[in-house]
Write a protein that holds these residues in place. Structure first.
Motif, PDB file in Angstrom:
ATOM      1  N   CYS A 740       0.832  -1.205   0.000  1.00 30.54           N
ATOM      2  CA  CYS A 740       0.000   0.000   0.000  1.00 30.54           C
ATOM      3  C   CYS A 740       0.867   1.256   0.000  1.00 30.54           C
ATOM      4  CB  CYS A 740      -0.914  -0.032   1.225  1.00 30.54           C
ATOM      5  SG  CYS A 740      -1.963   1.410   1.410  1.00 30.54           S
ATOM      6  N   GLU A 741       1.956   1.251   0.777  1.00 33.29           N
ATOM      7  CA  GLU A 741       2.860   2.409   0.820  1.00 33.29           C
ATOM      8  C   GLU A 741       3.508   2.652  -0.538  1.00 33.29           C
ATOM      9  OE1 GLU A 741       3.466   4.635   3.162  1.00 33.29           O
ATOM     10  OE2 GLU A 741       1.933   3.711   4.429  1.00 33.29           O
ATOM     11  N   SER A 744       0.897   4.228  -2.735  1.00 31.30           N
ATOM     12  CA  SER A 744       0.669   5.612  -2.323  1.00 31.30           C
ATOM     13  C   SER A 744       1.795   6.524  -2.809  1.00 31.30           C
ATOM     14  CB  SER A 744       0.547   5.678  -0.800  1.00 31.30           C
ATOM     15  OG  SER A 744       0.345   6.993  -0.365  1.00 31.30           O
ATOM     16  N   THR A 748       1.268   9.697  -5.339  1.00 26.21           N
ATOM     17  CA  THR A 748       1.728  11.044  -5.009  1.00 26.21           C
ATOM     18  C   THR A 748       2.608  11.603  -6.113  1.00 26.21           C
ATOM     19  OG1 THR A 748       1.691  10.441  -2.657  1.00 26.21           O
ATOM     20  CG2 THR A 748       2.927  12.418  -3.267  1.00 26.21           C
ATOM     21  N   LYS A 776      -7.376   3.240   2.252  1.00 23.61           N
ATOM     22  CA  LYS A 776      -6.304   4.175   2.628  1.00 23.61           C
ATOM     23  C   LYS A 776      -5.725   4.873   1.397  1.00 23.61           C
ATOM     24  CE  LYS A 776      -1.806   4.462   4.911  1.00 23.61           C
ATOM     25  NZ  LYS A 776      -1.218   5.239   3.810  1.00 23.61           N
ATOM     26  N   LEU A 777      -5.524   4.114   0.332  1.00 23.40           N
ATOM     27  CA  LEU A 777      -4.993   4.711  -0.894  1.00 23.40           C
ATOM     28  C   LEU A 777      -5.960   5.751  -1.454  1.00 23.40           C
ATOM     29  CD1 LEU A 777      -3.493   1.561  -2.650  1.00 23.40           C
ATOM     30  CD2 LEU A 777      -2.234   3.536  -1.796  1.00 23.40           C
ATOM     31  N   ASP A 780      -5.581   8.768   0.668  1.00 26.09           N
ATOM     32  CA  ASP A 780      -4.325   9.456   0.349  1.00 26.09           C
ATOM     33  C   ASP A 780      -4.456  10.250  -0.947  1.00 26.09           C
ATOM     34  OD1 ASP A 780      -3.258   8.341   2.583  1.00 26.09           O
ATOM     35  OD2 ASP A 780      -2.081   6.802   1.556  1.00 26.09           O
ATOM     36  N   SER A 800      -9.200   8.615  -6.881  1.00 24.02           N
ATOM     37  CA  SER A 800      -9.671   8.418  -5.509  1.00 24.02           C
ATOM     38  C   SER A 800     -11.078   7.839  -5.501  1.00 24.02           C
ATOM     39  CB  SER A 800      -9.632   9.752  -4.767  1.00 24.02           C
ATOM     40  OG  SER A 800     -10.126   9.618  -3.463  1.00 24.02           O
TER      41      SER A 800
END
Length: 1121
Positions: A740-741, A744, A748, A776-777, A780, A800
């Motif tokens: 997930c990070e 993200s 970004t 969560k994504l 973000d 999103s």
């Protein structure tokens, strides 16, 4: 340390056969200063004279030879020679003294002595303070024995203390210490440090005498007698018993003391048989380790044990034999830890920090047995010890509490080139029992350093063969002619670590570079091999894991070892390495740091199988994060960017050898954490390559459905030499969060680039399976798209929204405690995107929301004033949006009237047709699908909105579903029943008459019925209708006529039934309460015309039926007659 222990007796006997007193008469009448003629250079004088040959020779002898051997070699040793040998036998460096009196290296402590109170309390620094404060006095050196007094100055909490200190030494090592302070610790106390440093720093102020036996040899009989008598006279209370005992034994011809030639001398130095090592208090080491282990990780015990391990490494680096000795003592205490047996018995796992201590223990033993200069007998003794520990049942396993079926990999075929990897499968059939933390050290005992090629590598930085162009797999040199070392990579790196640990940094660096050359060459060969067979492999969709042992997370930490060795050299951490000519083995523009970075990238990108067991899997994650943390400390330059690009291409194109290959094994370790670092590093320099490798790494095959092990028909099926089993990934939650990070980070970075955003979105939708992470994504992306300092990024907002829609679909049919939050957020996100997005989610609500969510959250929010203002809608747009919301509400009410009917009525209030439709849906569902609670709620709503008749209709439908028993006088529906009756009463006599039979049928509780009865008799029925017509007569309703007569009879009957029910199981403590109940019963009876007679009969019946309850009946008579 051993300060509390009495000075041990001398180990050897001193005598001088053939000694001639005449030749030395008068030569030793007094002592001379250590710094007298021939003293060491570098004194306080400004001029420096060259050392004399005597000093040079004496210093060498003092370092290497025990003094007994000197005496045996030469019949007569001139006194000046003896003095210089004795002088040079004391340690000349403070490093060892510091090592034995503090946890950290001396340089570190002295540099921070003013910063931390705890560090100033370390024995070494306190000793320095005492020395510099002039608290050392009466220093005397007699032979190989140094003594003096050290004063602890008075403080506010304790008086001044004078400590007597003595130190024995041999061959530049302190071999024994005593101090009267009585401190108990592993390290030398501050007083011992102060005395030793006094001798090191001020040798010219120490009086030096030859061993006491030498002085005694020159005395006559009268002098000896006088000497003994004076000694006894001065210390008669302490030595008189011992003196008498010795005198008796000497005078006895057959005593044991007369059978030995010579006498012991504690100042005469070591014998030939004495082990030459620094003093280490073994008992205190064992006690301290035992104490730390007993604290179970509390009170900083884990930190203390790690400091002890660091002390072992420090000793090894100083080539101090006490390193292995101290580690043996520590290991014995670890093996004796009672928790091991308890954990094994209970089947529980040891704590993570404790497990890491065991890992360090195993790694240290690996270093010790790989000492390139250890003796064969030493290694044999260590092997015996290791096997003994290894055989104990409670000895921890290498990968935690989970077994490991890997074979002996120290000499495995995994060091072979790619063309021989097929042989590895046959090797796996030779399975071994579980491996303990000592198994690798035991296997390493079979390794040696006699290989000529290996010796050439570590012996010279100029070892190369520029004419050597053999391009075979097992070649000794690469295409540049630089040496390579083919060995199981963790084992080769263990050699590097051993060289570093034992104080051979140059040799460690040479071998490390050879290993890295091998890794780079192996990587190139793997790429070439895959390119030759690429079509075949991709067509079959087959891959294999060529490394059963990953280098990252390995017990020996091979990549970490190479990285540290190279970076420490690059930063000049090792003394003298700046002048090391190994730079000739670096390519043009290369540096040690660049080589370290490339090594880390190779190791982190290796495709490797996820190990079994929780601890082993956590170690993979922890080791990866540690390496990445070290990489992040390196500042990228042009050379490093080139390396990153080169390695990224290798990773993408190396097939089964890379974790980023086109097809990876289902159980290979994911690359998310590593790739996020790669992505952020490459992004400013090569964005396309950065996205390409990040998108490749997004996959998580272990969560994808695959064919059975024998089915190769499906694409992307993986074949492995790993035994077929259902994967148990204990760190899967962490892995998914890292995935997930990575996503993200890409989102970004892709802001403003619609093509890249679309690609990243597709990757997320394909590879991420956790709804919480997708949510969560989405959040973000929403935050990034709506930053306050810029206009909203509509493309990112749409991403999103898409992620939010995917979350809704995933969680629609599954339980998720964050579901309401997710729905609210999606509506907010759709609002930001625009009115068409809101209309779209309402049109397709059945694929995204439950009926309750669609009406209570979605439609309600859409029709709120906040949404209208936020979207700046005109009247036409408002009406279209409201129409969609009403349509949604009616659809939801049809599907789930129980939960959505009220919301549908509320949403349709402003549209008559829609409102009537919603009301009809409620009526249709009332007979079957709705509960009395839901119907009462809607009925109250109808009354509130000004529809009393509709409210009455719904209330009667609700009453049909209700059933209140005699003892439910606190039921939550009572208020609804009272309200329904009040509503009926207010509408008129006919409505009340219609509802009372329903009440009588549904309510059996006497108190509730009596309450309804009283309320109906207090006011005139039809007050609401009376406001509009004159039909109401204004008279109260009679209890003797319908409908109240029916209600009165039902109430009296309920009281009678309730009374009998209560009396069946009544206890004395409820008597008073029962009497009060009978009082209320009488009040209800009296409402009837013949109520008094009926109640009297009722009481008489009770007395007759329950005459056995005498006390209760007595209370009834007292109250009711």
């Amino acid at each position: 340390m051993a300060e509390r222990v009495q000075q041990p007796p001398a180990k050897r006997l001193c005598c001088r056969p053939g000694y001639n007193p005449a030749c030395r008469q008068g030569q030793r009448a007094g002592g001379v200063l250590c710094g007298g003629p021939g003293s060491a250079p570098g004194g306080s004088g400004k001029t420096h004279n060259p050392e004399s040959l005597l000093d040079i020779a004496a210093r060498r002898v003092a370092e290497k030879w025990p003094f007994q051997r000197v005496e045996e070699r030469f019949e007569r040793i001139p006194e000046p020679v003896q003095r210089r040998i004795v002088y040079w036998s004391f340690p000349r460096s403070e490093k060892e003294i510091c090592m034995y009196s503090s946890f950290n290296a001396g340089g570190e402590e002295s540099g921070t002595s003013g910063e931390n109170h705890e560090e100033t309390q370390l024995p070494f620094l306190r000793g320095v303070t005492l020395l510099e404060g002039g608290w050392v006095d009466n220093v005397l050196q007699v032979g190989f024995h140094l003594s003096g007094t050290v004063t602890d100055p008075a403080t506010s909490s304790q008086p001044e203390i004078i400590c007597s200190v003595s130190v024995s030494f041999d061959r530049c090592k302190i071999t024994a210490v005593t101090c009267s302070c009585g401190n108990k610790d592993i390290f030398y106390c501050a007083h011992v440090v102060a005395l030793a440093l006094y001798r090191v720093r001020k040798p010219d102020q120490v009086k030096l005498h030859l061993p006491i036996s030498e002085t005694l040899f020159q005395m006559s009989r009268d002098q000896l007698q006088k000497f003994v008598q004076y000694l006894i006279s001065v210390h008669h209370t302490e030595v008189l018993p011992t003196a008498q005992k010795l005198a008796d034994e000497i005078l006895s011809t057959n005593s044991e003391i007369n059978q030995v030639h010579g006498a012991p001398d504690p100042t005469a130095g070591a014998s030939v048989d004495d082990e030459n090592c620094w003093h280490l208090d073994e008992e205190q080491v064992q006690e301290q380790v035992k104490l730390f282990l007993s604290q179970g990780g509390y009170h900083g015990s884990g930190k203390q044990l790690n400091l002890l391990f660091s002390k072992v490494r420090e000793m090894l680096r100083m080539r101090d034999s006490n390193g292995a000795r101290m580690l043996t003592l520590i290991t014995e205490q670890f093996m004796a830890d009672p928790r091991l047996a308890l954990w094994r018995q209970q089947g529980t796992t040891m704590t993570d920090k404790y497990r890491q201590l065991w890992d360090e223990l195993g790694a240290l033993w690996m270093c010790i047995v790989l000492n390139p200069h250890c003796k064969t007998e030493q290694k044999c003794w260590w092997l015996k010890q290791l096997r003994r520990w290894n055989s104990v049942d409670v000895c921890p396993w290498e990968d935690g509490n989970h077994g490991n079926d890997l074979p002996n990999l120290t000499h495995s075929l995994f060091s072979l080139p790619p063309s021989h990897h097929s042989n590895a499968i046959s090797l796996l059939s030779e399975l071994r029992p579980h491996r303990t933390v000592f198994t690798r050290a035991i296997e390493a005992c079979d390794l040696h350093w006699q290989d000529r090629h290996l010796q050439h590598i570590i012996a010279s930085g100029l070892y190369a063969n520029y004419c050597y162009h053999d391009n075979q797999d097992g070649s000794l040199f690469d295409t540049r002619g630089w040496p390579m070392w083919h060995e199981h990579v963790p084992t080769a790196c263990a050699r590097v670590d051993a060289l570093r640990s034992h104080g051979y940094p140059r040799e460690a660096l040479r071998l490390a570079i050879a290993v890295v050359n091998t890794l780079r060459r192996q990587q190139q060969r793997q790429l070439e091999h895959f390119r030759r067979h690429k079509k075949e492999l991709l067509h079959k969709g087959i891959t294999s894991i060529t490394n059963m042992e990953g280098w990252v997370g390995h017990p020996l930490d091979p990549i970490g070892t190479l990285f540290s060795t190279l970076t420490e050299t690059g930063r000049g951490a090792e003394e003298g390495l700046q002048r090391f000519p190994v730079q000739r083995l670096l390519g043009e523009g290369e540096s040690y740091v660049a080589l370290a970075v490339e090594t880390a990238l190779i190791g982190l990108g290796q495709q490797r199988v996820m190990p079994d067991g929780l601890y082993a899997q956590e170690k993979v994650c922890r080791n990866e994060e540690q390496l990445l943390s070290k990489l992040q400390e390196v500042e990228l330059d042009d050379m490093l960017v080139k390396i990153f690009r080169k390695q990224a291409v290798f990773l993408l194109e190396s097939g089964p050898y890379s974790g980023h290959g086109e097809i990876v094994h289902r159980e290979s370790v994911p690359m998310h954490t590593f790739t996020r670092y790669l992505f952020t590093s490459l992004l400013p320099h090569d964005a396309e390559l950065a996205y390409k490798i990040a998108l490749r790494a997004m996959r998580l095959p272990v969560l994808e459905s695959t064919a059975s092990s024998g089915d190769l028909s499906r694409p992307h099926h993986m074949v492995s030499v790993v035994p077929n089993r259902y994967p148990r990934w204990f760190t899967l939650t962490h892995i998914e969060s890292q995935q997930c990070e990575l996503a993200s980070t890409m989102l970004t970075a892709a802001k403003g680039d619609s093509r890249k955003l679309e690609t990243v979105l597709e990757s997320i939708q394909k590879n991420i399976h956790s709804s919480s992470h997708i949510f969560k994504l989405g959040q973000d992306a929403f935050k990034i798209a709506t930053l306050m300092d810029s206009l909203p990024d509509i493309t990112l907002l749409k991403v999103s929204l898409e992620l939010g829609l995917q979350v809704m679909r995933i969680t629609l049919s599954t339980l998720n405690w964050r579901r309401r939050e997710m729905v609210r957020w999606l509506v907010t996100c759709a609002t930001e995107v625009g009115v068409y997005a809101l209309d779209s989610i309402m049109q397709s609500w059945f694929t995204l929301f439950t009926p309750t969510e669609a009406t209570s959250i979605v439609a309600t929010t859409v029709m709120s004033n906040t949404t209208i203002v936020r979207l700046h809608l005109d009247c036409h747009q408002q009406e279209n949006l409201a129409s969609s919301a009403r349509t949604l509400a009616l659809q939801c009410a049809m599907k789930d009237p129980q939960n959505c009917a009220l919301s549908a009525l509320t949403l349709c209030e402003k549209d008559h047709i829609a409102f009537e439709t919603a009301y009809q849906i409620v009526l249709d569902a009332a007979a079957t699908g709705m509960s009395y609670t839901q119907l009462f709620t809607i009925a109250r709503y109808m009354e509130h909105r000004g529809y009393p008749m509709r409210a009455y209709k719904l209330a009667t439908l609700a009453m049909a579903h209700l059933n209140l028993s005699y003892n439910q006088d606190t039921h939550p529906a009572i208020n609804d029943v009272l309200w329904a009756c009040a509503l009926s009463h207010s509408l008129g006599k006919n409505e009340l008459a219609a509802v009372i039979p329903l009440v009588v049928k549904s309510v059996k509780c006497a108190t509730v019925l009596s309450d309804i009865l009283r309320r109906c008799t207090l006011t005139t029925p039809g007050l609401v209708s009376a406001l509009h017509s004159r039909r109401n007569s204004g008279k109260l309703m009679s209890l003797d006529k319908a409908p109240l007569r029916q209600l009165l009879d039902a109430t009296i009957g309920a009281y009678i039934n309730t009374t009998h029910s209560r009396l069946t199981h009544i206890s004395p403590r409820h008597y008073s309460e029962f009497i009060e109940f009978l009082g209320k019963t009488r009040e209800t009876f009296l409402m009837a015309q013949d109520g008094h007679i009926q109640f009297t009969q009722f009481i008489d019946n009770l007395k007759q039926i329950y005459k056995g309850k005498k006390k209760l009946m007595m209370l009834v008579r007292e109250r009711f007659g």
